[in-house]
Design a protein around this motif. Structure first.
Motif, PDB file in Angstrom:
ATOM      1  N   GLU A 115      -5.511   5.162 -12.281  1.00 44.04           N
ATOM      2  CA  GLU A 115      -6.804   4.798 -11.695  1.00 44.04           C
ATOM      3  C   GLU A 115      -6.766   3.369 -11.149  1.00 44.04           C
ATOM      4  OE1 GLU A 115     -10.615   3.094 -11.173  1.00 44.04           O
ATOM      5  OE2 GLU A 115      -9.300   2.525 -12.838  1.00 44.04           O
ATOM      6  N   LEU A 116      -6.177   2.450 -11.911  1.00 47.25           N
ATOM      7  CA  LEU A 116      -6.125   1.049 -11.476  1.00 47.25           C
ATOM      8  C   LEU A 116      -5.216   0.893 -10.255  1.00 47.25           C
ATOM      9  CD1 LEU A 116      -7.141  -1.785 -12.130  1.00 47.25           C
ATOM     10  CD2 LEU A 116      -5.149  -2.074 -13.635  1.00 47.25           C
ATOM     11  N   THR A 117      -4.128   1.628 -10.223  1.00 49.93           N
ATOM     12  CA  THR A 117      -3.217   1.586  -9.081  1.00 49.93           C
ATOM     13  C   THR A 117      -3.884   2.148  -7.836  1.00 49.93           C
ATOM     14  OG1 THR A 117      -1.286   1.754 -10.531  1.00 49.93           O
ATOM     15  CG2 THR A 117      -0.973   2.370  -8.227  1.00 49.93           C
ATOM     16  N   ALA A 118      -4.626   3.226  -7.991  1.00 47.28           N
ATOM     17  CA  ALA A 118      -5.334   3.808  -6.842  1.00 47.28           C
ATOM     18  C   ALA A 118      -6.349   2.822  -6.288  1.00 47.28           C
ATOM     19  CB  ALA A 118      -6.011   5.110  -7.257  1.00 47.28           C
ATOM     20  N   TYR A 119      -7.039   2.111  -7.166  1.00 48.83           N
ATOM     21  CA  TYR A 119      -8.008   1.115  -6.687  1.00 48.83           C
ATOM     22  C   TYR A 119      -7.304  -0.029  -5.971  1.00 48.83           C
ATOM     23  CZ  TYR A 119     -11.633  -2.430  -6.584  1.00 48.83           C
ATOM     24  OH  TYR A 119     -12.508  -3.390  -6.161  1.00 48.83           O
ATOM     25  N   TRP A 120      -6.151  -0.463  -6.488  1.00 46.84           N
ATOM     26  CA  TRP A 120      -5.380  -1.523  -5.826  1.00 46.84           C
ATOM     27  C   TRP A 120      -5.010  -1.094  -4.410  1.00 46.84           C
ATOM     28  CZ3 TRP A 120      -0.047  -3.631  -8.009  1.00 46.84           C
ATOM     29  CH2 TRP A 120       0.227  -4.867  -7.426  1.00 46.84           C
TER      30      TRP A 120
ATOM     31  N   ARG B  91     -12.107  -7.036 -12.449  1.00 44.16           N
ATOM     32  CA  ARG B  91     -10.925  -6.243 -12.103  1.00 44.16           C
ATOM     33  C   ARG B  91     -10.275  -6.742 -10.824  1.00 44.16           C
ATOM     34  NH1 ARG B  91     -11.217   0.271 -11.251  1.00 44.16           N
ATOM     35  NH2 ARG B  91     -12.807  -0.385  -9.746  1.00 44.16           N
ATOM     36  N   ASP B  92     -11.069  -7.188  -9.857  1.00 41.90           N
ATOM     37  CA  ASP B  92     -10.497  -7.722  -8.625  1.00 41.90           C
ATOM     38  C   ASP B  92      -9.708  -9.002  -8.895  1.00 41.90           C
ATOM     39  OD1 ASP B  92     -11.716  -5.629  -7.373  1.00 41.90           O
ATOM     40  OD2 ASP B  92     -12.728  -6.843  -5.855  1.00 41.90           O
TER      41      ASP B  92
ATOM     42  N   THR C  48       0.827  -1.203   0.000  1.00 42.43           N
ATOM     43  CA  THR C  48       0.000   0.000   0.000  1.00 42.43           C
ATOM     44  C   THR C  48       0.861   1.253   0.000  1.00 42.43           C
ATOM     45  OG1 THR C  48      -1.734  -1.193   1.200  1.00 42.43           O
ATOM     46  CG2 THR C  48      -1.855   1.207   1.203  1.00 42.43           C
TER      47      THR C  48
ATOM     48  N   GLU D 191      -6.508   1.402  -2.528  1.00 47.15           N
ATOM     49  CA  GLU D 191      -7.552   1.934  -1.651  1.00 47.15           C
ATOM     50  C   GLU D 191      -8.869   1.162  -1.687  1.00 47.15           C
ATOM     51  OE1 GLU D 191      -7.939   5.904  -3.072  1.00 47.15           O
ATOM     52  OE2 GLU D 191      -5.815   6.396  -2.716  1.00 47.15           O
ATOM     53  N   GLY D 192      -9.138   0.440  -2.778  1.00 52.13           N
ATOM     54  CA  GLY D 192     -10.434  -0.228  -2.901  1.00 52.13           C
ATOM     55  C   GLY D 192     -10.370  -1.738  -2.866  1.00 52.13           C
ATOM     56  N   TYR D 193      -9.305  -2.288  -3.386  1.00 50.13           N
ATOM     57  CA  TYR D 193      -9.148  -3.744  -3.458  1.00 50.13           C
ATOM     58  C   TYR D 193      -8.854  -4.309  -2.071  1.00 50.13           C
ATOM     59  CZ  TYR D 193      -6.822  -8.194  -4.462  1.00 50.13           C
ATOM     60  OH  TYR D 193      -6.435  -9.516  -4.463  1.00 50.13           O
TER      61      TYR D 193
END
Length: 367
Positions: free
Chosen positions: A47-52, A274-275, A19, A54-56
């Protein structure tokens, strides 16, 4: 010979480090808006890195993977990690599912849910991928891997079994079928017209066999030319300098994600989870397998050990199908051949229910 139970248990310090690294990614400035023509677009990867970061939820993914029985064993000096999901039917056929690059055993989780009642499933991680690490010797290419898979099935007590794969997994599966023909009942592989064209560029004399005046051959030749011009970048690097790119993959999670995500975006047709992609990226990261996975392609490019050709019933499932795939592959008479309009390189993720149905159809007559 020992088979040991295995549970994924990534230390929290490693999760926190991932993280932190993602949050501190040093992004380039001033890249022109070129879409995918120069590689992964900056805003897409941001965008994909931010989701990894903060969201994943890695812990949820880890718990989901641990619902499948996992094991490790040492074969020919190499640790081999695998899932072993037994059917409720004791008489079910054993089936080996082998992933390719850039992927991991987690590619098959949705497919497993469609097949677990029909087959005893064995899902190994290729040497150098995920938890089949570290790789301390050279030579782990198709032939050696196929011999390891045959030994794994012998250790599990399976006398008759089927094999399936795509990409590298297709090559390994075919080699297993040639090597262990006394025990393999059939080999089933997936492909798509673009993969078939890419493979054809490495086959001697393929261009001479095709007629530019024929519309189907003309399209096949155009795809082969497109691959040579625009699709060989990652292969050129990994076939020649896997260690050099490996330092990037091992030190930068954003770099590792970009290297994986380009293939998933460019080689898919239907939407994928995506997950599930981020679970695969996390497996590469936490196992430190970016360099050794990249090295598998180097080993095969410099190997003469392709194994014996399969001498068992063969099946193909072609996704995103058109007439070029059959022309390029030229399957022998009696081959199971199924074509599906949608999906491409990762059908276990894109269309698992379609792939599962085709696997059931092919192996139903071989029990």
């Amino acid at each position: 010979m020992e088979i040991r139970p295995f549970t994924i248990d990534i230390p929290q310090a490693d999760v926190d480090d991932l993280t932190s690294r993602l949050a501190r990614t040093r992004w380039p400035d001033g890249l022109p808006a070129a879409g995918w023509s120069r590689g992964v677009p900056l805003e897409f990867l941001k965008e994909l890195t931010a989701y990894w970061a903060e969201g994943y939820d890695w812990r949820a993914a880890e718990a989901g993977l641990n619902e499948y029985p996992q094991f490790t064993t040492e074969i020919d000096g190499q640790q081999v990690h695998f899932l072993h999901v037994r059917s409720g039917d004791p008489g079910a056929m054993p089936l080996v599912l082998t992933h390719g690059y850039p992927s991991a055993f987690a590619e098959f989780t949705r497919l497993i849910e469609h097949l677990r009642q029909d087959f005893h499933l064995v899902v190994p991680s290729l040497p150098g991928f995920a938890f089949s690490t570290p790789v301390r010797e050279t030579g782990w290419a198709l032939g050696r891997t196929a011999r390891a898979w045959a030994e794994l099935m012998r250790r599990l007590g399976y006398d008759r079994y089927g094999v399936h794969g795509g990409d590298i997994g297709a090559g390994v599966s075919g080699a297993v079928a040639g090597l262990d023909r006394e025990h393999v009942v059939g080999v089933h592989v997936v492909t798509d017209p673009y993969t078939a064209a890419a493979t054809a560029t490495f086959l001697p004399g393929m261009g001479d066999r095709l007629d530019p005046a024929d519309p189907v051959d003309e399209l096949a030749l155009a795809r082969m030319a497109e691959f040579r011009a625009d699709g060989t970048g990652y292969l050129t690097i990994q076939n020649t300098r896997p260690h050099t790119i490996g330092y990037l993959l091992n030190d930068s999670p954003a770099g590792q994600l970009g290297w994986l995500a380009e293939s998933f975006e460019r080689w898919t047709d239907l939407p994928y989870d995506r997950d599930q992609l981020l679970t695969i990226a996390s497996l590469y990261w936490f196992s430190g397998s970016g360099v050794s996975a990249a090295g598998f392609l180097y080993e095969q490019a410099h190997s003469s050990d392709w194994g014996a050709p399969p001498a068992v019933p063969q099946g193909y499932a072609v996704f995103g199908a058109d007439a070029t795939a059959r022309r390029l592959i030229d399957p022998p008479a009696g081959t199971h051949w199924a074509e599906y309009e949608r999906g491409r390189h990762f059908p276990a993720m894109e269309a698992p229910e379609v792939l599962a149905a085709d696997l059931r159809t092919f192996f139903a007559g071989l029990k």
